[in-house]
Write an enzyme that holds these catalytic residues in place. Structure first.
Site, PDB file in Angstrom:
ATOM      1  N   ASP A 376       0.864  -1.176   0.000  1.00 19.55           N
ATOM      2  CA  ASP A 376       0.000   0.000   0.000  1.00 19.55           C
ATOM      3  C   ASP A 376       0.908   1.236   0.000  1.00 19.55           C
ATOM      4  O   ASP A 376       2.096   1.143   0.338  1.00 19.55           O
ATOM      5  CB  ASP A 376      -0.887  -0.033   1.249  1.00 19.55           C
ATOM      6  N   ASP A 565      -1.555  -0.894   6.175  1.00 15.74           N
ATOM      7  CA  ASP A 565      -1.816  -0.422   7.539  1.00 15.74           C
ATOM      8  C   ASP A 565      -3.275  -0.093   7.797  1.00 15.74           C
ATOM      9  O   ASP A 565      -3.710  -0.054   8.940  1.00 15.74           O
ATOM     10  CB  ASP A 565      -0.970   0.824   7.837  1.00 15.74           C
TER      11      ASP A 565
END
Length: 671
Positions: A376, A565
């Site tokens: 990400d 996250d």
């Protein structure tokens, strides 16, 4: 028989003791499959103290072993060095005393297991072999076998103790008591007695016991226990404060937002404590082989003893019994039972010391097979915080910032907050007649001056010209007009983490490709990827798009690690071969789903995790090769009558010690 029974029993008992000591019972413990014995049969004395004192405690607790070794040493010196005749009756008494001191618990365990129908285990192997040595009159050799076996067990426990220190250090950061304000009176209570919504008081130098929200205007905290970073962090009113942080400057009040057992720190500790329950494929393979190996060893030893009676003319039972006992001692799988789980546990300990929490030995194996890391962007490779990167104006810069920030202080949008943060040292004015225009920006009055702050559409709507090049910038731009004239702009972007570029280059040197996925707009994602040296990136993605891309890569035969996250990353983390979460301030769902947690949010820990996995796997395979190679050679010599019980001791306990020392090296490895 379970090859790893002894080692895993030690490990689980230790973890259990720690959990009880801290009044924290794992809610997920039963979700893992255990194939080892929890009956606590093997009750060697263990010292569970934390830190360097653990080793000294273990050494002190084995006083019976040292006394046994002293008795054997005295006998050997008298009999073989000083050439003093020791009567047979005295020798028997001395050796029986030494044997009882050294082997009483192993023999007792062997009989207890046999009473339950479990004959094929290492304890029975050692007991039968040493009883056989006593039967044929080789008392000192039988005692030596048991003593060195127990010394091997001691080395195992010392190595486990060392590898646990970095993990146990986490347990020490949870305070035993907390000051809670009830009826405006401070009361000392246990952390698990504090309820959500109550206010706790944390004094300078004290550790925060529970996750909460800052009630005071601000506070400075040492967050090293959670992030590994020594730099103090200033937390403002309304922001999160996590258990494990330490207040530095002043007393602060914190409103509790999670129960003690649900705090981020408690969940991290729970993950570490459960890690030893998940076994690597190598361990599981050894356990499966044990079901065949151990009975086969007993059968071969029996054949060595009785078969020669058919073919050897001067057959002597005691002679072939001795050879059978030598074979049994050599065949004992101590080196494997000790060194393989210890090697993986050492790898977990090494990872913990580098801020990487590995949830099981199996993931140390999996991470070595990864050929593609899919990451990400926001919060993983970037800091996930909007910050002003560039300020351009023809006016006085401070005045320009003050006027723009005064207007933006009306809004709670992250972009507006970034502009206000840029004016942290300036005295802002209160804006009036403020109007928020959805999708465009703000307009209002600051100190009697008309101010516009927003995107190009806002200025177009109000007929104000601005430099054409601003339209081509991929980052977020706040264009400001004062008194209906263009005054300047703020360039706002998410800042790349300091070590993100290093992480990508390190992964490349390991032969691992990095791919970046993000929900951010394509132009921004492409720019960040170019800066980091990432060849392939995708922007404008929804969570289901990330899942689709990762599934496509898996269908191509790629071994995928996904790093994220946010809560939207949890599905794709679950899909990947190895799910890695940024754990310092990552979402609970993501941390819960991940296989590996990067505790300090540093991307450079990803290649470090791969290197730790490779180091661990290398040591484990070295131990397997060493143990099997030496054992096969000495078993052949023992069956042929060339090797004695002393060689058998070396082949069994000596190789186990070498394997333990080799596994012990993991703790000193640099990554």
């Amino acid at each position: 028989m379970k090859f790893d029974e002894k080692t895993t029993t030690h490990t689980d008992d230790c973890c259990s003791a720690e959990k009880h000591n801290h009044s924290h019972q794992s809610s997920r413990q039963n979700s893992h499959e255990h194939d080892h014995d929890h009956s606590h049969d093997h009750d060697h004395d263990h010292d569970h103290s934390h830190g360097a004192g653990a080793s000294a405690g273990l050494l002190r607790s084995r006083w019976m072993l040292w006394l046994s070794l002293a008795i054997l040493g005295v006998f050997l010196v008298l009999n073989y060095i000083a050439d003093v005749f020791v009567p047979r009756s005295v020798e028997i008494v001395m050796m029986l005393a030494a044997y009882v001191l050294a082997g009483n618990k192993t023999v007792s365990l062997a009989f207890r297991k046999a009473s339950r129908g479990d004959f094929f285990n290492e304890f029975t192997l050692m007991t039968i072999a040493t009883f056989g040595a006593f039967y044929i009159g080789e008392f000192s050799e039988g005692v030596a076998v048991m003593i060195f076996y127990e010394i091997g067990e001691l080395f195992q426990d010392l190595a486990v103790s060392r590898s646990k220190r970095s993990i146990k250090a986490l347990l020490d950061i949870r305070p035993d008591t907390v000051t809670v304000l009830r009826g405006d009176k401070p009361m000392q209570v246990r952390p698990d007695d504090v309820r959500i919504g109550e206010t706790i008081l944390v004094k300078p130098g004290e550790k925060v016991a529970l996750d909460g929200e800052m009630r005071a205007a601000s506070g400075t905290f040492n967050t090293a226990a959670l992030t590994g970073e020594p730099k103090p962090q200033v937390i403002e009113q309304g922001e999160k404060v996590l258990a494990g942080m330490i207040s530095i400057e002043k007393s602060v009040e914190i409103e509790v937002k999670a129960l003690f057992k649900d705090s981020k720190l408690s969940r991290i500790l729970e993950m570490v404590q459960e890690a030893s329950a998940r076994k690597a494929p190598t361990q599981l393979l050894i356990s499966r082989l044990a079901r065949i190996y151990t009975p086969a060893v007993f059968l071969l030893a029996l054949l060595i003893i009785v078969t020669p009676a058919i073919f050897v003319t001067d057959y002597q039972f005691d002679q072939w019994l001795y050879r059978g006992m030598v074979f049994l001692v050599i065949a004992c799988p101590c080196a494997l039972t000790i060194s393989i789980p210890l090697g993986y546990f050492g790898g977990i300990g090494l990872a913990s010391r580098h801020g990487i929490l590995v949830k099981g030995a199996n993931f140390l194996d999996i991470i070595t097979k990864i050929d593609t890391v899919v990451s990400d962007k926001t919060g993983t490779l970037t800091k996930g915080v909007f910050q002003v990167q560039v300020i351009e104006t023809e006016l006085d810069k401070s005045e320009f910032i003050r006027i723009a920030a005064s207007l933006e202080s009306y809004s709670t949008h992250p972009v507006a907050k970034a502009v206000v943060m840029a004016a942290a040292d300036l005295a802002l004015s209160k804006p009036v007649e403020v109007e928020e225009i959805a999708g465009h920006g703000l307009k209002g009055q600051v100190d009697g001056r008309a101010v516009l702050a927003g995107n190009a559409k806002l200025l177009d709507q109000n007929g104000i010209s601005y430099p054409a090049e601003l339209a081509s910038l991929v980052e977020t731009v706040v264009i400001v007009a004062i008194d209906n004239r263009y005054a300047g702009y703020f360039l706002i972007a998410d800042e790349i983490k300091d070590d993100a570029s290093l992480a990508v280059s390190d992964l490349k040197s390991l032969g691992i490709t990095t791919i970046m996925l993000s929900g951010d707009k394509e132009a921004v994602v492409t720019k960040v990827a170019r800066e980091l040296g990432i060849a392939k990136s995708y922007g404008g993605l929804l969570p289901e798009d990330k899942v689709r891309i990762v599934q496509s890569l898996k269908d191509q035969g790629k071994h995928i690690a996904f790093v994220g996250d946010g809560v939207n990353d949890a599905p794709v983390i679950a899909l990947a071969d190895a799910g890695i979460a940024m754990g310092a301030l990552g979402s609970d769902a993501t941390i819960e789903t991940a296989d590996i947690v990067i505790q300090n949010d540093q991307p450079s820990r990803i290649p470090a995790a791969v290197r730790i996995g490779k180091i661990t796997k290398s040591v484990v395979y070295q131990n397997i090769s060493l143990a099997m190679g030496v054992k096969i050679a000495v078993m052949a010599l023992g069956a042929g009558g060339v090797a004695t019980l002393w060689e058998a001791v070396f082949a069994d306990v000596g190789v186990a010690l070498l394997a333990i020392l080799n596994a012990y090296r993991i703790q000193g490895k640099k990554v």
